[in-house]
Design a protein around this motif. Structure first.
Motif, short mmCIF file in Angstrom:
data_model
loop_
_atom_site.label_atom_id
_atom_site.label_comp_id
_atom_site.label_asym_id
_atom_site.label_seq_id
_atom_site.Cartn_x
_atom_site.Cartn_y
_atom_site.Cartn_z
N ALA A 9 0.84 -1.20 0.00
CA ALA A 9 0.00 0.00 0.00
C ALA A 9 0.87 1.24 0.00
N SER A 10 0.35 2.31 -0.56
CA SER A 10 1.06 3.59 -0.56
C SER A 10 0.03 4.70 -0.52
N ALA A 11 0.47 5.87 -0.03
CA ALA A 11 -0.43 7.01 0.09
C ALA A 11 0.25 8.26 -0.41
N GLY A 12 -0.54 9.18 -0.93
CA GLY A 12 -0.04 10.45 -1.37
C GLY A 12 0.19 11.39 -0.20
N PRO A 13 0.76 12.56 -0.46
CA PRO A 13 1.10 13.50 0.62
C PRO A 13 -0.12 14.09 1.33
N ASP A 14 -1.31 13.99 0.72
CA ASP A 14 -2.50 14.57 1.34
C ASP A 14 -3.10 13.68 2.42
N LEU A 15 -2.55 12.49 2.59
CA LEU A 15 -3.08 11.55 3.57
C LEU A 15 -2.08 11.40 4.72
N SER A 16 -2.54 11.62 5.94
CA SER A 16 -1.65 11.49 7.09
C SER A 16 -1.30 10.03 7.34
N GLU A 17 -0.21 9.81 8.06
CA GLU A 17 0.19 8.45 8.38
C GLU A 17 -0.89 7.73 9.18
N GLU A 18 -1.52 8.44 10.08
CA GLU A 18 -2.57 7.83 10.90
C GLU A 18 -3.77 7.41 10.06
N ASP A 19 -4.21 8.29 9.18
CA ASP A 19 -5.35 7.97 8.31
C ASP A 19 -5.00 6.84 7.35
N PHE A 20 -3.80 6.88 6.81
CA PHE A 20 -3.36 5.82 5.91
C PHE A 20 -3.34 4.47 6.64
N ALA A 21 -2.83 4.44 7.86
CA ALA A 21 -2.75 3.20 8.63
C ALA A 21 -4.15 2.65 8.91
N ARG A 22 -5.11 3.54 9.14
CA ARG A 22 -6.47 3.10 9.44
C ARG A 22 -7.10 2.39 8.23
N ILE A 23 -6.96 2.98 7.07
CA ILE A 23 -7.55 2.36 5.87
C ILE A 23 -6.79 1.09 5.51
N ARG A 24 -5.48 1.13 5.61
CA ARG A 24 -4.69 -0.06 5.31
C ARG A 24 -5.09 -1.21 6.22
N SER A 25 -5.39 -0.93 7.47
CA SER A 25 -5.79 -1.97 8.40
C SER A 25 -7.12 -2.61 7.99
N VAL A 26 -8.09 -1.78 7.59
CA VAL A 26 -9.38 -2.31 7.13
C VAL A 26 -9.17 -3.16 5.89
N PHE A 27 -8.37 -2.66 4.97
CA PHE A 27 -8.08 -3.40 3.74
C PHE A 27 -7.43 -4.75 4.07
N ALA A 28 -6.44 -4.74 4.95
CA ALA A 28 -5.72 -5.97 5.30
C ALA A 28 -6.64 -6.99 5.94
N GLU A 29 -7.56 -6.55 6.77
CA GLU A 29 -8.49 -7.47 7.42
C GLU A 29 -9.32 -8.23 6.38
N HIS A 30 -9.76 -7.52 5.36
CA HIS A 30 -10.59 -8.17 4.34
C HIS A 30 -9.76 -9.07 3.43
N VAL A 31 -8.54 -8.65 3.11
CA VAL A 31 -7.68 -9.52 2.31
C VAL A 31 -7.42 -10.83 3.06
N GLN A 32 -7.10 -10.74 4.33
CA GLN A 32 -6.77 -11.93 5.11
C GLN A 32 -7.97 -12.83 5.32
N ALA A 33 -9.17 -12.25 5.32
CA ALA A 33 -10.38 -13.05 5.51
C ALA A 33 -10.83 -13.74 4.24
N GLY A 34 -10.30 -13.30 3.09
CA GLY A 34 -10.74 -13.85 1.82
C GLY A 34 -9.81 -14.90 1.28
N ALA A 35 -10.21 -15.44 0.14
CA ALA A 35 -9.41 -16.49 -0.49
C ALA A 35 -8.71 -16.00 -1.74
N GLY A 36 -9.04 -14.81 -2.19
CA GLY A 36 -8.44 -14.30 -3.41
C GLY A 36 -7.62 -13.05 -3.17
#
Length: 390
Positions: A9-36
């Motif tokens: 994952a990567s984020a542009g300069p308009d996204l704070s590290e905290e906000d980026f980490a929050r979305i990345r965490s949601v994304f990671a949870e769904h990737v890990q729960a899936g099969a694809g």
């Protein structure tokens, strides 16, 4: 399950590290729960704001689609967009309207004379684009070997009597929408929809989008598969209308083998659900539509295209619907997150592509594991996290 190590994952300069980490965490949870695998990208005015890729283009225990190989999902990964393709067609319709080639209030038969048959002489372009025309399946159904013959099936639909008076009911035209708009576009441009995708969108804006995938791109394509409990029309309980749904979809989503992995489908120009692209391309496309500087179409044309032309409960599927001129609009289900206005188009199995015009954002969730709408939380959770930031 998919290993978290496959997530990038990567984020542009308009996204704070905290906000980026929050979305990345949601994304990671769904990737890990899936099969694809999947990708979630957000663009602002044509530039990437957030890019997340995770999982695999196909599970290791699944037979690969011809010409493809299982690999980690990344920026170059392509997938079938299913009905996300309809959003691309809505953009093309908007461009043709802006160029004076297509009038949404004009009768369809003023462009396509044969369409006047069976009492359809007053049916408008807008009624076709907003899913109120009442032609939800071709009758008679084309032979299986002719299902990718756009013009032949359009001829069947042109001769057909609608199931209801056009404009009086709304019902999602899942497959026939593609045949109808393809013929309309051909009548006003002389070109097939795949040509229009390349000439009007992919080439001028540098978008990884195809309607008719070249063989040289096959190796980038994710293999589509259905979750064990996958079902369609999950709002529908009426057995008689379920029969209509089965007739609507035929051997597409309901087939024993998924034709969306087939080579013929890749090469065909099926405007209802055969588009292929990347999450970056779709997010960039929608961000360019709502960009205040040099948008794809003018603000007036976009306003017209995203004005409500039909809304209500789907007369066949019992699902709340709201359509502009080809675009899905924010609905009571919160399909486009807790933000309004919003527009775009969803795809079977959980893909979602759209824009929040008040925030100049375009986004895309691209998937290869198809999940049922009543169970799938991937898009809901990601858009909720995004809305807390913007």
């Amino acid at each position: 399950m998919t290993s978290a190590s496959t997530i990038t994952a990567s984020a542009g300069p308009d996204l704070s590290e905290e906000d980026f980490a929050r979305i990345r965490s949601v994304f990671a949870e769904h990737v890990q729960a899936g099969a694809g695998g999947m990708a979630f990208c957000v663009y602002r005015e044509g530039r990437p704001l957030l890019q997340c890729y995770g999982g695999m283009s196909a599970p290791e225990d699944l037979e690969q689609a011809e010409g493809t190989a299982a690999q980690e999902w990344d920026q170059a990964t392509l997938a079938v967009l299913f009905s996300g393709t309809k959003g691309i067609m809505a953009v093309i319709a908007a461009i043709l309207m802006e160029r004076g080639l297509l009038d949404p209030q004009a009768p369809v038969c003023s462009y396509w004379s044969e369409f006047a048959a069976a009492g359809k002489e007053r049916v408008t372009v807008a009624q076709v684009l907003s899913h109120t025309v009442g032609l939800v399946y071709p009758d008679p159904a084309p032979a299986p070997e002719n299902r990718y013959d756009n013009r032949l099936v359009a001829q069947i639909l042109a001769a057909q009597e609608p199931l209801w008076e056009p404009g009086t009911l709304v019902a999602y035209h899942a497959i026939t929408y593609g045949y109808l708009v393809t013929e309309l576009f051909f009548r006003v441009t002389g070109k097939q929809p795949g040509e229009l995708v390349q000439e009007l969108l992919a080439e001028p804006y540098g978008l990884d989008l195809f309607l008719g995938l070249p063989e040289a791109e096959d190796h980038r394509l994710a293999t589509i598969f259905r979750a064990q409990n996958y079902a369609i029309s999950t709002f529908l309980t009426d057995p008689e209308r379920r029969k209509i749904v089965e007739r609507m979809y035929g051997d597409t989503l309901l087939a024993g083998e998924d034709p969306f992995n087939s080579v013929p489908l890749r090469r065909a120009q099926m405007a209802a659900g055969g588009g292929i692209g990347s999450a970056d391309a779709m997010a960039k496309l929608y961000s360019l539509l709502v960009s205040p500087d040099e948008p794809i179409v003018s603000a007036d044309t976009l306003q017209l295209s995203t004005t409500t032309f039909s809304e209500g409960v789907d007369a066949i599927n019992d699902r709340p619907l709201r359509f502009g001129l080809g675009f899905e609009l924010a609905d009571p289900l919160g399909t486009y997150g807790p933000v309004a206005p919003a527009f775009g188009h969803s795809g079977a199995g959980g893909g979602l592509h759209g824009a929040w015009p008040g925030k100049n954002l375009g986004f895309s969730l691209l998937i290869n594991e198809m999940q049922s709408e009543d169970r799938d939380r991937r898009a809901k959770d990601l858009l909720a996290a995004l809305a807390r930031i913007f």
